[in-house]
Design an enzyme around this catalytic site. Structure first.
Site, PDB file in Angstrom:
ATOM      1  N   SER A  88     -14.853   6.656  -0.217  1.00  0.00           N
ATOM      2  CA  SER A  88     -15.572   6.545  -1.460  1.00  0.00           C
ATOM      3  C   SER A  88     -14.929   5.619  -2.490  1.00  0.00           C
ATOM      4  CB  SER A  88     -15.730   7.930  -2.084  1.00  0.00           C
ATOM      5  OG  SER A  88     -14.464   8.457  -2.466  1.00  0.00           O
TER       6      SER A  88
ATOM      7  N   SER B  43     -10.900   8.611   1.787  1.00  0.00           N
ATOM      8  CA  SER B  43     -11.462   7.685   0.797  1.00  0.00           C
ATOM      9  C   SER B  43     -10.514   6.666   0.189  1.00  0.00           C
ATOM     10  CB  SER B  43     -12.114   8.469  -0.336  1.00  0.00           C
ATOM     11  OG  SER B  43     -13.385   8.905   0.081  1.00  0.00           O
TER      12      SER B  43
ATOM     13  N   LYS C  53     -10.327   4.252 -10.627  1.00  0.00           N
ATOM     14  CA  LYS C  53     -11.538   4.804 -10.001  1.00  0.00           C
ATOM     15  C   LYS C  53     -12.276   5.673 -11.021  1.00  0.00           C
ATOM     16  CE  LYS C  53     -13.044   7.388  -5.857  1.00  0.00           C
ATOM     17  NZ  LYS C  53     -12.619   8.071  -4.616  1.00  0.00           N
TER      18      LYS C  53
HETATM   19  N1  GLN Z   1     -16.133  10.121   3.688  1.00  0.00           N
HETATM   20  C1  GLN Z   1     -15.693  11.480   3.472  1.00  0.00           C
HETATM   21  C2  GLN Z   1     -16.801  12.253   2.792  1.00  0.00           C
HETATM   22  O1  GLN Z   1     -17.833  11.720   2.669  1.00  0.00           O
HETATM   23  C3  GLN Z   1     -14.429  11.493   2.652  1.00  0.00           C
HETATM   24  C4  GLN Z   1     -14.650  11.191   1.232  1.00  0.00           C
HETATM   25  C5  GLN Z   1     -13.400  11.248   0.423  1.00  0.00           C
HETATM   26  O2  GLN Z   1     -12.288  11.160   0.948  1.00  0.00           O
HETATM   27  N2  GLN Z   1     -13.569  11.436  -0.875  1.00  0.00           N
HETATM   28  O3  GLN Z   1     -16.645  13.354   2.392  1.00  0.00           O
END
Ligand code: GLN
Length: 483
Positions: free
Chosen positions: A151, A175, A76
Site C-alpha cells: 500500500s 506494504s 505516507k
Molecule cells: N497487501 C496487503 C493487504 O492488502 C498488505 C497491506 C499492508 O501491508 N498494509 O492487506
C-alpha cells in the site's frame, strides 16, 4: 542534488552549499512537474514545507543541526501530521486535518527534517497495487502503465522518481517491501514494536509497523535512527536501549550464513524474478557468505491466516469511522442508525468494505473458534518455523514478490490474485520479524526486482549491513527511471 544520499545532503547543508529552503523548493518544483504523471502525492502544502525549511536553516546556522536537519522527506498519508490533511487514502477522511502529530512525524520534526507532503496509498493501507486509493491509482515511474505496488505505493514512486530524498511507509503484510521491490528502491519493516504506532492510522494493530523507504540501505539506517525508540503512548512500543543502526554497515560479510527457504523458490515464482534473486545470492557468495537450505513449512498458510486476522482487527479498528466525530458524514439521512450506515456505505471503498465484512464474520459467534482462533494457532506455528530456521542461519533471503510490477487494472477484479502478491512477505509480519527489500536487478519488461532479506528479532543493524555490502558491490540501487 536529486540523486544525492542523505549523508551527502547533510554534508552539503552543513557546508552551506545549499540551504534547506533551496533544497525543498527544488523538490517541490520537481513534484509540480512530475506528480501529474505519477499521482504519488495526495497533499502538498508548500507554505508549511518551506516554513519548516526556514526553521531548519536557522538551526543549521546556529550550529545545532542533527543528521537529518533540513532534509525534505515525504510522509505516507497514514501518519497524522498536525495541520496537514491526513486522509489514509480514503474518502472517509477526505476532510480530516489532524490536530496532532504521530510519533514518527514528531521524531522527524524533532530532527529538524522537512515534511514535503503526504504520499498516496491504498485506502486504509489495504491493497498491493495502490489502486484502492480514493485519490486514484499511483503510476510506477519505470512504466506508467504499471502499478507501483502497495500500500505504500505513493512513497515508493516518489522515492524512485527522486521527488523526495526519502520517505516513510508502513507494512502490515508487505506494504513497505512489495512496493519497494516493484519500484526498485530499498525499504525496511522493523521488528514489531521498534517504531511507535501512535498517530499511525490503525489497520491491523498486531501487524502494523512503520519503516523507512529510501534509495540505499545507508539512508534507511539513518532514518531508522530517527524513527525507532520507545513511546509510552503505544502500549506495544518496546522499551530498549537506543541503537545506532549505522554501526555495522561496514562489517565484512565473511562467514554470514544465508538461509534459503525452499518454499520461496517453488511454484508461483516468475522465472525472471527467480533469475535476478539467484544472481544476487551468487553475489553474496562472492562476498563471503555461505548458503544454508532451510524450510518454512507453514509459510504456505500465511496468506489465508493473514486474511482472517488482518480483516478481524481491521473490522474493529475501522468501527471508529462512524460519521459522528470526524471524517465523512452522509449529507442526507433519517435517524442516527441511518446516518452511521449511509456515512460508512458512502465513505468506504469496496476493498475496505470487503475486509470489514470478512472480519466481522470471522469474529462472530459460531465462527470465532472455526476461523479466528485457528488462525491465531497457525500464526504461532509460522513464527516457530522462523525460530527453528535461525538456529541454522543468520538471515533469510528470497524474492520479495513473485512477479515484477503488473499492469494497472490487471488484478483489480480478482482479490485472491492480488492477495497472492504478498505471499513471501506476510509470514514476516505474522511472526513480528524485521524484513527488508533491496533492488537486485531487472526482469522482463525491464521492471525492477527486489531481494527480500529477513532478519531475526532486533537484527536490523545486521540486515542493513548485509544490504549495504551488496550495494557497495553492485549498482542496482542507483539506477533511476527515465521520466
Ligand atoms: N497487501 C496487503 C493487504 O492488502 C498488505 C497491506 C499492508 O501491508 N498494509 O492487506
Amino acid at each position: 542534488m536529486k540523486n544525492a544520499s542523505l549523508k551527502q545532503l547533510s554534508t552539503a547543508l552543513a557546508a552551506k552549499q545549499v540551504s534547506s529552503v533551496e533544497l525543498t523548493q527544488s523538490y517541490l518544483d520537481r513534484i509540480a512537474q512530475l506528480n501529474p504523471k505519477l499521482n504519488a502525492f495526495i497533499t502538498l502544502n508548500p507554505e508549511m514545507s518551506l516554513a519548516q525549511a526556514r526553521a531548519a536553516d536557522a538551526r543549521i546556522a546556529a550550529g545545532n543541526a542533527d543528521a537529518l536537519t533540513g532534509i525534505p522527506f515525504a510522509q505516507k498519508d497514514i501518519f497524522c501530521a498536525k495541520g496537514w490533511l491526513t486522509t489514509c487514502g480514503s474518502k472517509m477522511l477526505h476532510n480530516f486535518v489532524s490536530p496532532y502529530d504521530a510519533h514518527v512525524i514528531l521524531q522527524f520534526n524533532n530532527a529538524g527534517a522537512v515534511n514535503l507532503g503526504k504520499t498516496n496509498m491504498d485506502e486504509f493501507a489495504m491493497g498491493s497495487s495502490n489502486e484502492t486509493s480514493h485519490y486514484g491509482a499511483v503510476k510506477n515511474p519505470w512504466d506508467t502503465a504499471r502499478v507501483p505496488g502497495g500500500s505504500s505505493g505513493g512513497t515508493a514512486a516518489a522515492v524512485a522518481a527522486r521527488l523526495c530524498a526519502a520517505a516513510t511507509g508502513t507494512d502490515t503484510g508487505g506494504s513497505i517491501r512489495q512496493p519497494a521491490a516493484l519500484c526498485g528502491i530499498s525499504g525496511l519493516k522493523p521488528t514489531y514494536g521498534v517504531v511507535s504506532r501512535y498517530g499511525m492510522i490503525a489497520f491491523a494493530s498486531s501487524l502494523d509497523q512503520a519503516g523507512p523507504m529510501a534509495r540505499s540501505a545507508e539512508d534507511l539506517a539513518l532514518m531508522l535512527n530517527v524513527m525507532a525508540g520507545f513511546d509510552e503512548r503505544d502500549s506495544t512500543s518496546l522499551q530498549r536501549d537506543k541503537e545506532d543502526y549505522t554501526r555495522d554497515l561496514n562489517k565484512p560479510l565473511t562467514g554470514l550464513r544465508i538461509g534459503l527457504p525452499k518454499e520461496f523458490f517453488a511454484e508461483g515464482l516468475d522465472g525472471d524474478v527467480a533469475k535476478a534473486v539467484e544472481e544476487a545470492i551468487a553475489e553474496y557468495k562472492k562476498l563471503g557468505a555461505t548458503i544454508v537450505p532451510i524450510s518454512l513449512p507453514n509459510s504456505k498458510l500465511s496468506v489465508p491466516v493473514y486474511y482472517v486476522l488482518a480483516p478481524a482487527e481491521a473490522s474493529s479498528n475501522l468501527s471508529r469511522f462512524d460519521g459522528v466525530r470526524y471524517g465523512y458524514r452522509a449529507p442526507q439521512y433519517d435517524d442516527l442508525a441511518d446516518m452511521y450506515e449511509k456515512s460508512r456505505a458512502q465513505g468506504f471503498g469496496a476493498e475496505v468494505k470487503r475486509r470489514i465484512m470478512i472480519g466481522t464474520y470471522v469474529l462472530s459467534h459460531g465462527y470465532y473458534d472455526a476461523y479466528y482462533l485457528q488462525a491465531q494457532k497457525i500464526r504461532r506455528l509460522i513464527a516457530q518455523d522462523f525460530t527453528e530456521a535461525y538456529k541454522q542461519c543468520d538471515v533469510i533471503m528470497g524474492p520479495t514478490s513473485p512477479s515484477t510490477a503488473f499492469k494497472l487494472g490487471e488484478k483489480g477484479d480478482d482479490p485472491v490474485q492480488m492477495y497472492l502478491s504478498d505471499i513471501y512477505t506476510i509470514a514476516v509480519n505474522l511472526a513480528g520479524l524485521p524484513g527488508m527489500s533491496i533492488p537486485c536487478g531487472f526482469g522482463a519488461n525491464n521492471m525492477p526486482v527486489g531481494l527480500q532479506i529477513i532478519g531475526n528479532y532486533f537484527d536490523e543493524a545486521r540486515m542493513l549491513n548485509v544490504a549495504h555490502q551488496f550495494q557497495l558491490a553492485t549498482d542496482w540501487h542507483s539506477r533511476a527511471p527515465q521520466l
